[in-house]
Write a protein that holds these residues in place. Sequence first.
Motif, PDB file in Angstrom:
ATOM      1  N   PHE A  51       0.563  -1.639  -0.489  1.00  0.00           N
ATOM      2  CA  PHE A  51       0.017  -0.229  -0.133  1.00  0.00           C
ATOM      3  C   PHE A  51       1.193   1.531  -0.422  1.00  0.00           C
ATOM      4  CE2 PHE A  51      -2.271   3.854   2.325  1.00  0.00           C
ATOM      5  CZ  PHE A  51      -3.001   3.915   1.301  1.00  0.00           C
TER       6      PHE A  51
ATOM      7  N   MET B  16       2.098   2.062  -3.235  1.00  0.00           N
ATOM      8  CA  MET B  16       0.925   2.581  -4.434  1.00  0.00           C
ATOM      9  C   MET B  16       1.188   3.661  -4.066  1.00  0.00           C
ATOM     10  SD  MET B  16      -0.566   0.293  -6.585  1.00  0.00           S
ATOM     11  CE  MET B  16      -0.712  -1.539  -7.114  1.00  0.00           C
TER      12      MET B  16
ATOM     13  N   LEU C  63       1.684   6.908  -6.280  1.00  0.00           N
ATOM     14  CA  LEU C  63      -0.173   7.391  -7.048  1.00  0.00           C
ATOM     15  C   LEU C  63       0.501   9.130  -6.930  1.00  0.00           C
ATOM     16  CD1 LEU C  63      -2.632   7.418  -6.799  1.00  0.00           C
ATOM     17  CD2 LEU C  63      -2.640   8.654  -4.425  1.00  0.00           C
TER      18      LEU C  63
ATOM     19  N   ARG D  86       0.799  11.610 -10.018  1.00  0.00           N
ATOM     20  CA  ARG D  86       0.386  12.597  -9.688  1.00  0.00           C
ATOM     21  C   ARG D  86       1.060  14.260 -10.190  1.00  0.00           C
ATOM     22  NH1 ARG D  86      -2.153  13.225  -4.124  1.00  0.00           N
ATOM     23  NH2 ARG D  86      -3.537  12.119  -4.845  1.00  0.00           N
TER      24      ARG D  86
ATOM     25  N   ALA E  91      -8.780   8.998 -13.266  1.00  0.00           N
ATOM     26  CA  ALA E  91      -7.987   7.598 -12.067  1.00  0.00           C
ATOM     27  C   ALA E  91      -7.381   8.387 -10.458  1.00  0.00           C
ATOM     28  CB  ALA E  91      -7.382   6.666 -12.531  1.00  0.00           C
ATOM     29  N   ILE E  92      -6.790   9.076 -11.026  1.00  0.00           N
ATOM     30  CA  ILE E  92      -5.358   9.492 -10.233  1.00  0.00           C
ATOM     31  C   ILE E  92      -5.908  11.059  -9.560  1.00  0.00           C
ATOM     32  CG2 ILE E  92      -2.950  10.579 -10.071  1.00  0.00           C
ATOM     33  CD1 ILE E  92      -3.254   7.666 -10.634  1.00  0.00           C
TER      34      ILE E  92
ATOM     35  N   ILE F 209      -4.363   1.693  -9.314  1.00  0.00           N
ATOM     36  CA  ILE F 209      -2.950   2.312  -8.595  1.00  0.00           C
ATOM     37  C   ILE F 209      -4.527   2.342  -7.861  1.00  0.00           C
ATOM     38  CG2 ILE F 209      -2.258   4.383  -7.480  1.00  0.00           C
ATOM     39  CD1 ILE F 209       0.254   3.682  -9.802  1.00  0.00           C
ATOM     40  N   SER F 210      -5.199   3.169  -8.275  1.00  0.00           N
ATOM     41  CA  SER F 210      -6.402   3.965  -7.874  1.00  0.00           C
ATOM     42  C   SER F 210      -7.160   2.980  -7.300  1.00  0.00           C
ATOM     43  CB  SER F 210      -6.726   4.988  -8.298  1.00  0.00           C
ATOM     44  OG  SER F 210      -7.676   4.511  -9.948  1.00  0.00           O
TER      45      SER F 210
ATOM     46  N   LYS G  87      -6.617  -0.192  -6.199  1.00  0.00           N
ATOM     47  CA  LYS G  87      -5.929  -0.455  -5.262  1.00  0.00           C
ATOM     48  C   LYS G  87      -6.245   0.599  -3.906  1.00  0.00           C
ATOM     49  CE  LYS G  87      -3.909  -4.110  -4.609  1.00  0.00           C
ATOM     50  NZ  LYS G  87      -3.493  -4.955  -4.994  1.00  0.00           N
ATOM     51  N   ILE G  88      -5.797   1.863  -3.568  1.00  0.00           N
ATOM     52  CA  ILE G  88      -5.965   2.754  -3.037  1.00  0.00           C
ATOM     53  C   ILE G  88      -7.574   2.963  -2.667  1.00  0.00           C
ATOM     54  CG2 ILE G  88      -5.781   4.701  -2.711  1.00  0.00           C
ATOM     55  CD1 ILE G  88      -3.023   4.362  -3.208  1.00  0.00           C
ATOM     56  N   ARG G  89      -8.370   3.110  -3.701  1.00  0.00           N
ATOM     57  CA  ARG G  89     -10.197   2.981  -2.589  1.00  0.00           C
ATOM     58  C   ARG G  89      -9.953   1.646  -2.197  1.00  0.00           C
ATOM     59  NH1 ARG G  89     -12.666   6.823  -6.561  1.00  0.00           N
ATOM     60  NH2 ARG G  89     -10.761   7.006  -7.961  1.00  0.00           N
TER      61      ARG G  89
ATOM     62  N   LYS H 219      -8.716  -0.200   0.076  1.00  0.00           N
ATOM     63  CA  LYS H 219      -7.543   0.106   1.231  1.00  0.00           C
ATOM     64  C   LYS H 219      -7.745   1.606   2.048  1.00  0.00           C
ATOM     65  CE  LYS H 219      -4.050  -0.829   3.970  1.00  0.00           C
ATOM     66  NZ  LYS H 219      -3.876  -2.207   4.537  1.00  0.00           N
ATOM     67  N   GLN H 220      -8.770   2.413   1.564  1.00  0.00           N
ATOM     68  CA  GLN H 220      -8.423   3.865   1.709  1.00  0.00           C
ATOM     69  C   GLN H 220      -9.804   4.291   1.870  1.00  0.00           C
ATOM     70  OE1 GLN H 220      -4.503   6.506   1.997  1.00  0.00           O
ATOM     71  NE2 GLN H 220      -6.529   7.902   0.316  1.00  0.00           N
TER      72      GLN H 220
ATOM     73  N   ILE I 174      -9.661   8.251  -3.402  1.00  0.00           N
ATOM     74  CA  ILE I 174      -8.025   8.726  -3.650  1.00  0.00           C
ATOM     75  C   ILE I 174      -7.754   9.659  -2.511  1.00  0.00           C
ATOM     76  CG2 ILE I 174      -7.422   7.783  -5.639  1.00  0.00           C
ATOM     77  CD1 ILE I 174      -8.787   9.943  -7.019  1.00  0.00           C
TER      78      ILE I 174
ATOM     79  N   ASP J 114     -10.047  15.577   0.060  1.00  0.00           N
ATOM     80  CA  ASP J 114     -11.003  17.057  -0.618  1.00  0.00           C
ATOM     81  C   ASP J 114     -11.796  16.159  -1.393  1.00  0.00           C
ATOM     82  OD1 ASP J 114     -11.448  18.814  -1.433  1.00  0.00           O
ATOM     83  OD2 ASP J 114      -9.158  19.705  -2.037  1.00  0.00           O
TER      84      ASP J 114
END
Lengths: 249, 403
Positions: free
Chosen positions: A32, A35, A39, A43, A73-74, B214-215, B217-219, B221-222, B225, B228
């Motif tokens: 994590f 990742m 990210l 960005r 996505a980002i 990536i997004s 995966k992060i979504r 977990k968290q 993204i 905000d």
Amino acid sequence: MRRRAGLGAIQKQKLEQEKYREKGSEIQENQFQQMSKQLEVFRENLEEFATKHKNEIKKNAQFRRQFQEMCAAIGVDPLASGKGFWSVLGIGDFYYELGVQIVEVCLATNYKNGGLITLEELRTRLIAARGKAKKHQEITNEDLLAAVKKLRIFGNGFSVVPIGKGKWLVQSVPGELNLDHTLVLQKVSSLGTAWVSSSILTDDLGWTQTRANNALNYMIKEGLAWVDTQDSKEKLLWFPSMFSDCVSA
Amino acid sequence: MDRFEYIEARLFDGENYVKRDKNVKIYDGDDKTQFTDGEVVLTTHRILWGKPGDIPKGLVCLSLHLYYVFFVEEESGGVFGLGGPKRIILNLSPALPGKRPGPAVVSAYHFVKFSFKDGIDPAFYKALKDTIAAKAWERSLATPVQSSSLASTTTSTKPSVASVNSKIRSGIVGIERSIEEQQKATDQSISVAFQDLTKLMEKAKDMVAISKAISTKIREKQGDISEDDTVRFKSYLMSLGIDDPVTRDAFRSDSDYYMGLAQQICDMMVAVLMDCGGIMSLADVWCRVNRARGLELISPEDLLNACKLLQTIDAPMSLRKFPSGACVLQLNNQRDDEVAKNISGLFEDNEFLTPVKLSQIANVSVLLAREHLLITERLGMACRDESMEGLTFYPNLFLRQVT
């Protein structure tokens, strides 16, 4: 693996399983973090490219789409033009970009503020969402006002209200679509009192003072509410349309 | 012992994990060493020895290149010939110049022993023999270390493409390694792709996939993204992209352009409008349309002109201006006759309606509710009762008696 028997073996096995679990979560945590780092890299890069290569990206239709997908996505804003020469004259994409971003901030926050936001907060949020680059920090209140001005063509649905001392409120929900009045009425009917005060609204609904006053004043103006100044603490507002409920209760 | 090197426990390019065992002690020849109760990991190129847990973490460990090993044997018997063999003897060739520093500079012996507390695992012993016989280091591309020390002896130049694909991994270390390698590869491809625009265009497809992975995966977990609200909303709006936005350049006249724009706006907004109650302020529409278009922004004027044409293309929505001056885009089922029909339906359950009451039933604003009631009245489906108590509407009873 050799087969083991006995209590010791079971305990050992348990211990091993525990360790595997620990290891598993450790690996996940690591992954994590990696990742998140990626990210960030993504960005930064996307922000930089959006600024530097806007025109090239625009030209290539397929790539433009892909670039947009990456930004989506980002969570990067592809609209990152600088002020540039033409913006002095109010021409060019800069103010349109700001306009889009302004409306966006208003929409994203209106569940909290009912479509009323101070220009200061708007600016802070807009800049934060735009990215870290220095030139974004230089966007001024004047730029924002100029951008909002371009939206006037849509009628008074999106307007700037001066509140003195160089401060402004931006109202993004036109009266016709403002559900705050409905919320006030719902509150009143749930209280069963047929009256309400702005402090009840700020306490119970988590509204700001401005939002509450704005809604109540409007309802007075429209003849939906009657003012009662007899209370020692604050002004109460009575809703004649709720009287019948009171009587029957 | 002087053949060992200190090195971080990482695989070289083309090197693969083979097997591991634990509770291992190293003997320098016949002498005991300080290296007890460790973990050994056999790779295609080396044997690594480290304290338990050090190797998976990639910390510094002992490494012995397998090209030193020319012969492997099991030490015969335990102390009394009981319990089977416990030690493996590795016979080593002399240390090569240019090797990294190790635990010993010189050694009197030309062999080391690995002592396995739990006895030799036959599978490990076999794997060790097979790996040495396979001589993977001769086939694969020289590693950085080897290339400096063995540049003259290794003649192979074939890159290890095949071996990358045919990886066999097992155990936690294997998993960790492969995750690590994957991440490294991703890092690298990101940095390559973002060198300049042409590179990014070439790799755009992969990059889109990576960014999404990536997004996601992060979504997972968290939650999302970003904390905000604005960033989240932005990302949502942009994901509803338009594939090829209509641009002015593609049309000969302005009116054609507005027509095309109107069509596109219509296609895009139908679903959005249905989701949010059939009505949306034009500023809101403008923001959404532009977000979907990406970099091809349209001006507020263009939007207004296009919306004026919505009726001419038979769109299921139209532009509407409220008496207050606010412009909205409205689905046609919100059109006057539809509205009136809905409201006269509501009279079935309600004896009368006031703007306030309707606003609560239909969850629209009071202003809009009053507007709707007036429309109904105008179409003859409701009658007003204007009194001290305000404006109320009753169903038109004449209409009922006729039917």
